[in-house]
Design an enzyme around this catalytic site. Structure first.
Site, PDB file in Angstrom:
ATOM      1  N   LYS A 269      52.095 147.649 -22.929  1.00 31.99           N
ATOM      2  CA  LYS A 269      52.050 147.462 -21.467  1.00 31.99           C
ATOM      3  C   LYS A 269      50.619 147.656 -20.972  1.00 31.99           C
ATOM      4  O   LYS A 269      50.000 148.685 -21.230  1.00 31.99           O
ATOM      5  CB  LYS A 269      52.987 148.456 -20.794  1.00 31.99           C
ATOM      6  N   LYS A 281      54.030 153.986  -4.424  1.00 36.55           N
ATOM      7  CA  LYS A 281      54.119 155.361  -4.912  1.00 36.55           C
ATOM      8  C   LYS A 281      53.581 156.331  -3.864  1.00 36.55           C
ATOM      9  O   LYS A 281      52.833 155.945  -2.960  1.00 36.55           O
ATOM     10  CB  LYS A 281      53.290 155.521  -6.195  1.00 36.55           C
ATOM     11  N   ARG A 355      58.513 146.903 -17.237  1.00 37.93           N
ATOM     12  CA  ARG A 355      59.555 146.233 -18.025  1.00 37.93           C
ATOM     13  C   ARG A 355      59.577 144.734 -17.766  1.00 37.93           C
ATOM     14  O   ARG A 355      59.939 143.955 -18.632  1.00 37.93           O
ATOM     15  CB  ARG A 355      60.909 146.878 -17.710  1.00 37.93           C
TER      16      ARG A 355
END
Length: 514
Positions: A269, A281, A355
């Site tokens: 990643k 965030k 992901r």
């Protein structure tokens, strides 16, 4: 760092800025030491200053030996020293040498090292010692106006007083070379992960990868944002489109055999900075999101070591790289994305972006011929709730494949814990409007995130390694410094090198893949 090996009676003529002397708890009491050292060290023991406990370090000035003015006493414990203990011991010695601002370090290897349980092979002991020295000598780059004048250890000589035979010398040297390659590959990963986000964008990460490929003559490919769109990599395109620094898909191929077969895919990643995107965030701690490309750094470190060691295996490395930023054109909750595999993804949380990009990379690894795949990613905060910053979480569709990797991790000293993959977790990823959704709620988050990636393996043997807790530490621990650790570089290398013909493990591997 230049690491050399020698043996024989020339110890008295060796010169350096410090001597590292490995001492067990029994020797700290004066047992089995020469008269020169027995009195000095037993005196320290009686005074409670040095007991030989594993990992204990004591700096002892020696006025009688100007050629080696300081002795670093390194405790090896109760005599049952394991391979990882040797690695840790040398990391501590390297740190002590750094405090002394030593340029050259002499390490005296005790003859009984070959009698220890896990160090019967000179190659194994040599590798552990060299790894520890290189890992312990690492220092994070500083950006201060005034730079330190001391650049660190430049040379280490490991010396055994017993004269070894030529064949044993070669085994020691082979282990040292391998350990140095492992350590320096890990430090490359640390350097990349520690880079601030303004200095490491997706294009800069691609440039670093091309530099590795060109240094070793590897075929490489970098897809830019236009090529990513034309290729149909909808996941990577969506995650990266909100940033002024566009995404990149990076591929490097290492071919160590005549035929491109039995290919292992390693996927990392490469989110060079993660704000969370529209699902922003919280501000506290966001500065550590420079480490969200720790998986990419790890697989790139592996390629660096493969270029130096040249094993007879075949590996393809893939890095999907992007910045996850909020913007008017950023992807958002509720979007439906079509991935390279054709699967559609319902986006519920833009902070679950890793992901999504890894899905495209797993599919692309299949196109490059990968027959088994390992992905490495700083994927979830959920894994910290389970394992803290102590162990890496693993999710797999092939238990035998994972068992091989776990055996490699036991040699590297990097801890991995397998997470459960019950069918109920996969059910949590079902979407009413798409093939799969990218978030499944708070519960079981580390497992469901891994299983999302596994969908794109389409039945190929696959392992996901969640390094969100282990890639970046808040304080020094073991062989790892504060900050980036380069975790999983050495475990992946141990696993891959075991696949090479002549390693003694190829038969087991062939059986497990049948």
């Amino acid at each position: 760092m230049n690491i050399e090996w020698s043996s024989g009676s020339e110890a008295a003529s060796l010169q350096g800025d410090a001597l590292c002397f490995i001492v067990s708890e029994a020797q700290a009491q004066g047992e089995g030491l020469s008269a020169e050292w027995a009195e000095r060290i037993s005196l320290l023991s009686r005074a409670g200053l040095f007991s030989g406990k594993l990992g204990q370090i004591y700096l002892l000035p020696v006025t009688s030996r100007p050629e080696l003015p300081v002795v670093i006493l390194a405790g090896s414990g109760n005599g049952s020293t394991a391979v990882h203990d040797l690695r840790l011991l040398m990391a501590q010695a390297a740190r002590a040498a750094h405090r002394l601002k030593a340029d050259t370090l002499i390490v005296q290897i005790p003859d009984q090292l070959n009698q220890l349980p896990e160090a019967l092979k000179a190659e194994t002991a040599g590798q552990a010692l060299a790894e520890g020295l290189v890992l312990g000598a690492y220092r994070r780059r500083q950006y201060k106006l005034e730079q330190p004048g001391y650049a660190g250890l430049s040379a280490v000589r490991l010396h055994m007083e017993r004269q070894t035979e030529e064949s044993e010398d070669e085994r020691w040297k082979s282990g040292l070379l391998r350990g140095q390659a492992f350590g320096e590959a890990t430090n490359l990963a640390r350097d990349l992960t520690n880079l601030p986000g303004n200095l490491l964008t997706p294009s800069e990460l691609a440039a670093a990868a091309i530099e590795v490929a060109e240094r070793h003559g590897f075929p490489a490919e970098v897809l830019d944002e236009r090529e990513i769109e034309l290729k149909g990599m909808g996941g990577l395109q969506a995650v990266g489109k909100g940033s002024v620094n566009p995404p990149r898909m990076i591929a490097i191929r290492y071919q160590g055999t005549n035929q491109w077969e039995n290919v292992v895919g390693i996927v990392g990643k490469g989110i060079t900075f993660d704000t969370g995107g529209i699902s922003l965030k919280r501000a506290p701690g966001m500065e550590d999101m420079i480490s969200d490309m720790g998986g990419a750094a790890a697989v790139l470190g592996v390629m660096e070591a493969l270029g130096r060691l040249r094993p007879r295996i075949n590996v393809v490395m893939l890095i999907p790289s992007a910045e996850n930023m909020p913007a008017g054109n950023a992807f958002k909750p509720g979007d439906i994305i079509t991935s390279l595999s054709g699967r559609t993804i319902e986006v519920l949380n833009t902070d679950a972006e890793g992901r999504v990009v890894l899905g495209d990379a797993i599919t692309y690894a299949r196109e490059w011929g990968a027959e088994r795949i390992i992905d490495v990613a700083t994927l979830t905060g959920a894994v910290l709730s389970i394992l803290g910053d102590v162990a890496t979480g693993a999710v797999t569709n092939d238990e035998e494949f994972l068992a091989e990797l776990l055996e490699a991790s036991r040699l590297s000293g990097e801890q991995i814990w397998a997470l459960p993959v019950y069918p109920e977790f996969r059910e949590m990823l079902k979407s009413e409007v798409a093939d799969i959704r990218n978030a499944a709620g708070r519960y079981g988050g580390a497992t469901t995130a891994g299983l999302f990636i596994g969908e794109f393996a389409e039945g190929l043997p696959w392992i996901h390694l969640d390094i969100a807790g282990t890639a970046f530490l808040s304080k020094e621990r073991g062989v790892n410094p504060k900050g980036a650790t380069g975790v999983m570089v050495r475990t992946l290398l141990e696993y891959l090198l075991r696949l090479a013909p002549g390693s003694g493990f190829e038969a087991d591997t062939a059986q497990s893949s049948s």
